[in-house]
Write an enzyme that holds these catalytic residues in place. Structure first.
Site, short mmCIF file in Angstrom:
data_model
loop_
_atom_site.label_atom_id
_atom_site.label_comp_id
_atom_site.label_asym_id
_atom_site.label_seq_id
_atom_site.Cartn_x
_atom_site.Cartn_y
_atom_site.Cartn_z
CD GLU A 73 -0.95 -7.32 2.67
OE1 GLU A 73 -1.67 -7.86 1.67
OE2 GLU A 73 -1.45 -6.13 3.27
CG HIS B 121 2.03 -3.19 -0.62
ND1 HIS B 121 1.41 -1.94 -1.16
CD2 HIS B 121 2.30 -3.27 0.51
CE1 HIS B 121 0.61 -1.62 -0.04
NE2 HIS B 121 1.14 -2.17 1.04
CG HIS C 30 2.63 2.21 2.87
ND1 HIS C 30 2.94 1.89 4.25
CD2 HIS C 30 1.92 1.01 2.29
CE1 HIS C 30 2.54 0.73 4.48
NE2 HIS C 30 1.95 0.12 3.57
CD GLU D 45 9.50 9.66 -16.52
OE1 GLU D 45 9.61 9.92 -15.39
OE2 GLU D 45 10.47 8.84 -17.21
CG HIS E 271 -2.45 0.28 2.40
ND1 HIS E 271 -3.17 -1.16 3.18
CD2 HIS E 271 -1.32 0.05 2.50
CE1 HIS E 271 -2.10 -1.77 3.35
NE2 HIS E 271 -1.00 -1.13 2.87
ZN LIG Z 1 0.88 -1.69 3.24
#
Ligand SMILES: [Zn+2]
Length: 274
Positions: free
Chosen positions: A118, A141, A143, A171, A212
């Site tokens: 990525e 990143h 999940h 918050e 994702h």
């Molecule tokens: Zn991912």
């Protein structure tokens, strides 16, 4: 000058601790998730010789806007749960060459490993964030389970999605007043998803990838982790609330505005009905 052991470097220790925390929260199963951490030259020089390039790694896009910059990155196909016990195999220190198409590997990613697949999304997001916040150093990143689940049950409208999260925990508005962005479903690892994510990163530090996971950015690992954690907590509460039954009351827009005034933050324009 003799270099210090890079395993003792604060940025390596922080990365190992953060990947472990993300794994323990269940947001980075198998090789899920990736992090890139922009480092200053003065931070890395006590630990590595910048002239000593272990190998060069080609890239599929032009990152010349980041030429000369150093990044600590997680490895492609590597498991977050393994970073703490074997940092040099699972993460690496890279520098972008002037041509923008090649990386110098300066440490780690042993046994022929490469940076996260990525990397286009990460580097394009760094470029976007640095344009609006020169202090931005992290792209993360993962999940996050409840946020991911919400992309099946909640409409994928940025304003509506943001409002729901803001209403789930007091918050939230204070932590991400600019809201959360959402891109269409796109094949991961491509320049296309990188461009879509980076375009959104100019407005918000949180970008949702439907079905994702989520991208977050910030000035350090704690802040970025905390940003994702806060949105994820709101998504978790949303899950409980929906499981419990109809919503009888929520945080009103008037209250959200009072909150914004009290904490001196500016909600995304047009997201409150006031
Ligand atoms: Zn991912």
């Amino acid at each position: 000058m003799k270099k210090m052991d890079i395993l003792q470097a604060p940025f390596v220790k922080e990365m190992a601790a953060t990947t472990s925390n993300l794994y323990r929260l269940g947001w980075d199963e198998r090789n899920g998730g990736n992090i890139s951490y922009l480092l200053k030259e003065e931070e890395v020089l006590p630990f590595i010789n910048p002239e000593k390039v272990i190998r060069e790694i080609p890239m599929i896009f032009d990152a010349s806007a980041l030429a000369g910059k150093y990044f600590l990155v997680t490895g492609s196909g590597k498991y977050f749960k393994n970073v703490e016990k074997a940092p040099s195999e699972n993460i690496g220190l890279i520098r972008v060459k002037d041509n923008g198409r090649t990386l110098d590997l300066l440490w780690g990613l042993e046994n022929g490993a490469t940076p996260t697949s990525e990397l286009p999304s990460h580097f394009m997001s760094h470029i976007s964030r640095l344009q609006v916040d020169p202090e931005n150093r992290i792209v993360m990143h993962c999940h996050a389970s409840h946020l991911l689940a919400m992309t099946f049950t909640h409409e994928l409208d940025e304003r509506a999605f943001t409002r729901t999260l803001w209403q789930m925990c007091t918050e939230c508005l204070v932590v991400f007043p600019e809201g959360i962005s959402i891109i269409p479903w796109i094949v991961p690892g491509t320049n296309e998803i990188g461009e879509a994510t980076a375009a959104k990163m100019k407005e918000t530090r949180l970008v949702l990838w439907p079905h994702h996971g989520v991208y977050g950015s910030g000035k350090d690992l704690d802040e970025t982790f905390g940003l994702i954690e806060t949105a994820e907590k709101a998504a978790q509460v949303f899950t409980y609330v929906n499981a419990q039954g109809p919503i009888l009351q929520t945080i009103t827009d008037e209250n959200l505005q009072k909150l914004a005034d009290g904490f001196n933050v500016t909600p995304h324009e047009g997201y409150l009905d006031i």
